[in-house]
Design an enzyme around this catalytic site. Structure first.
Site, mmCIF file in Angstrom:
data_model
loop_
_atom_site.group_PDB
_atom_site.id
_atom_site.type_symbol
_atom_site.label_atom_id
_atom_site.label_comp_id
_atom_site.label_asym_id
_atom_site.label_seq_id
_atom_site.Cartn_x
_atom_site.Cartn_y
_atom_site.Cartn_z
ATOM 1 N N CYS A 136 44.911 39.388 10.582
ATOM 2 C CA CYS A 136 43.459 39.545 10.502
ATOM 3 C C CYS A 136 42.783 38.450 11.321
ATOM 4 O O CYS A 136 42.875 37.265 10.965
ATOM 5 C CB CYS A 136 43.014 39.490 9.041
ATOM 6 S SG CYS A 136 41.212 39.558 8.826
ATOM 7 N N CYS A 139 39.850 36.608 9.478
ATOM 8 C CA CYS A 139 40.356 35.806 8.362
ATOM 9 C C CYS A 139 40.969 34.493 8.837
ATOM 10 O O CYS A 139 40.735 33.424 8.257
ATOM 11 C CB CYS A 139 41.421 36.588 7.577
ATOM 12 S SG CYS A 139 40.889 38.198 6.962
ATOM 13 N N ASP A 140 41.783 34.573 9.876
ATOM 14 C CA ASP A 140 42.618 33.424 10.248
ATOM 15 C C ASP A 140 42.315 32.817 11.612
ATOM 16 O O ASP A 140 42.817 31.730 11.932
ATOM 17 C CB ASP A 140 44.092 33.844 10.205
ATOM 18 C CG ASP A 140 44.526 34.265 8.813
ATOM 19 O OD1 ASP A 140 44.174 33.553 7.861
ATOM 20 O OD2 ASP A 140 45.199 35.295 8.671
#
Length: 316
Positions: A136, A139-140
Site C-alpha cells: 500500500c 500506507c507505507d
C-alpha cells in the site's frame, strides 16, 4: 455440532468486522464475530498507520488490539480460529451460518471476510513483508522518504501509487511485465510525464524474481521476460501492486459475486442478493481498500441492518 442462536453473526474480524461488532453490541444485539485467524486482518502487516483520521500514528497491531478490545467491552463475542464454511437462508427468514466448529442461526449476517494482497510469490517476499516489502503506497510510502524503491504492477493502483511514492522517494522504479499499461490513459500520461522528468523510471517487459538482503531489503532481482536477462537492482524497498483477492471462495453460489469474486451489493445500504445478509469492507465491489472506509462500511452495515430488523420484526 452445537447450534447457537444469535441476533448478528459477523464473518471476518478485520477492521470492518470489528467496527460492525462494536456497533452491533452497543445496540444490545447478541453479536458474534467469526474470525479464521486473528483480529485485525491486513492491518496487522502494517508497521505504522498515519492516515487514519484523528489518530496521528498507531502501529497496525496496536490498532487491531484497540478495535478488538473496544468490541469486547460491549460484550461482542469474538470466535477466533474458526472458519466459516457457508450460509443458508432458512424458511423462517433467519440465516444458518456453518463453521468449522459450530452452527449459528442469525437474524442478520454481515460479511466482512476482507481480501488478501496478491503476492509475487518470489524468494524474499515473505521474509521482508512489513519490513521493506509493502502493498500500500499511501500506507507505507512516507516511511521511505528519500529512499529508492521498486514498484511492481501495471494497473490503476500500481500507476497511482508509483506517482504517490515519487512525492517521498528519491527514486521510484516501476517494473511492468508488459510494454503497455492497463491503467487509465490519464494516469499513464502523468506517469510518462514524470518518467520524462526523471522522477520515475520504468522497466517494461520485466518481472521481479527475487527480493534480496540480510536484515533489510538491499536489492531486487529483475528479469526481462523477452531476453531472460537478469540484473540485481539496488533498492530500499519493494511495493507490490498486482491486485487483491477477496476471501470469498466459501460464498460461491450463495450470494452474487462479480467475476473477480468480490461481493455484489446495493451501495445504498450494503445489502447483498440474500435478504438479511450485508457486506462491509474490502471484500465488496467498489471498496476503496482503505482502513477508514472499511471501518465506515462496518458501521454503515450495522445501521442498515437495524432498519432490516425493524421491517422484519414480526416474523421473529
Amino acid at each position: 455440532m452445537d447450534t447457537i442462536q444469535k441476533d448478528l453473526v459477523i464473518v471476518g474480524g478485520g477492521p470492518a468486522g470489528l467496527a460492525a461488532a462494536l456497533y452491533g453490541a452497543r445496540n444490545r444485539y447478541d453479536t458474534v464475530v467469526i474470525e479464521k485467524f486473528a483480529p485485525g486482518g491486513q492491518i496487522n502487516l502494517t508497521h505504522l498507520i498515519e492516515n487514519y483520521p484523528g489518530i496521528d500514528a498507531i502501529g497496525g497491531a496496536d490498532m487491531s488490539m484497540a478495535l478488538y478490545q473496544q468490541a469486547q467491552k460491549f460484550n461482542a463475542e469474538i470466535a477466533m480460529g474458526v472458519e466459516t464454511k457457508g450460509l443458508k437462508k432458512l424458511d423462517n427468514g433467519k440465516i444458518e451460518v456453518t463453521t468449522s466448529g459450530k452452527t449459528y442461526i442469525a437474524k442478520v449476517v454481515i460479511l466482512a471476510p476482507g481480501s488478501s494482497y496478491r503476492k509475487l510469490g518470489v524468494p524474499g517476499e515473505e521474509k521482508f513483508t512489513g519490513t521493506g516489502v509493502c502493498y500500500c503506497g499511501p500506507c507505507d510510502g512516507p516511511f521511505f522518504k528519500d529512499k529508492e524503491v521498486i514498484a511492481v504492477g501495471g494497473g490503476n493502483v500500481a500507476v497511482e501509487d508509483a506517482i504517490f511514492l515519487s512525492k517521498y522517494c528519491k527514486k521510484v522504479t516501476l517494473v511492468h511485465r508488459r510494454d503497455q499499461f492497463r491503467a487509465e490513459p490519464i494516469l499513464v500520461e502523468e506517469l510518462l510525464e514524470k518518467s520524462k522528468e526523471g522522477i520515475i523510471h520504468i522497466k517494461y517487459d520485466s518481472v521481479v524474481t527475487g527480493i534480496n538482503g540480510d536484515s533489510k531489503v538491499e536489492s531486487a532481482t529483475i528479469k526481462n521476460v523477452k531476453t531472460d536477462q537478469e540484473e540485481d537492482y539496488p533498492c530500499d524497498g519493494v511495493f507490490v501492486f498486482v491486485g487483491t483477492l477477496p476471501n470469498t471462495d466459501f460464498l460461491k453460489g450463495i450470494v452474487d459475486l462479480d467475476d473477480s469474486g468480490f461481493i455484489k451489493c446495493d451501495p445504498a445500504d450494503l445489502s447483498t442478493s440474500m435478504p438479511g445478509v450485508f457486506v462491509a469492507g474490502d471484500c465488496r465491489v467498489g471498496a476503496a481498500m482503505q482502513l477508514a472506509t472499511a471501518i465506515g462500511d462496518g458501521v454503515g452495515a450495522t445501521i442498515y441492518m437495524k432498519q432490516y430488523l425493524q421491517q422484519n420484526a414480526a416474523q421473529w
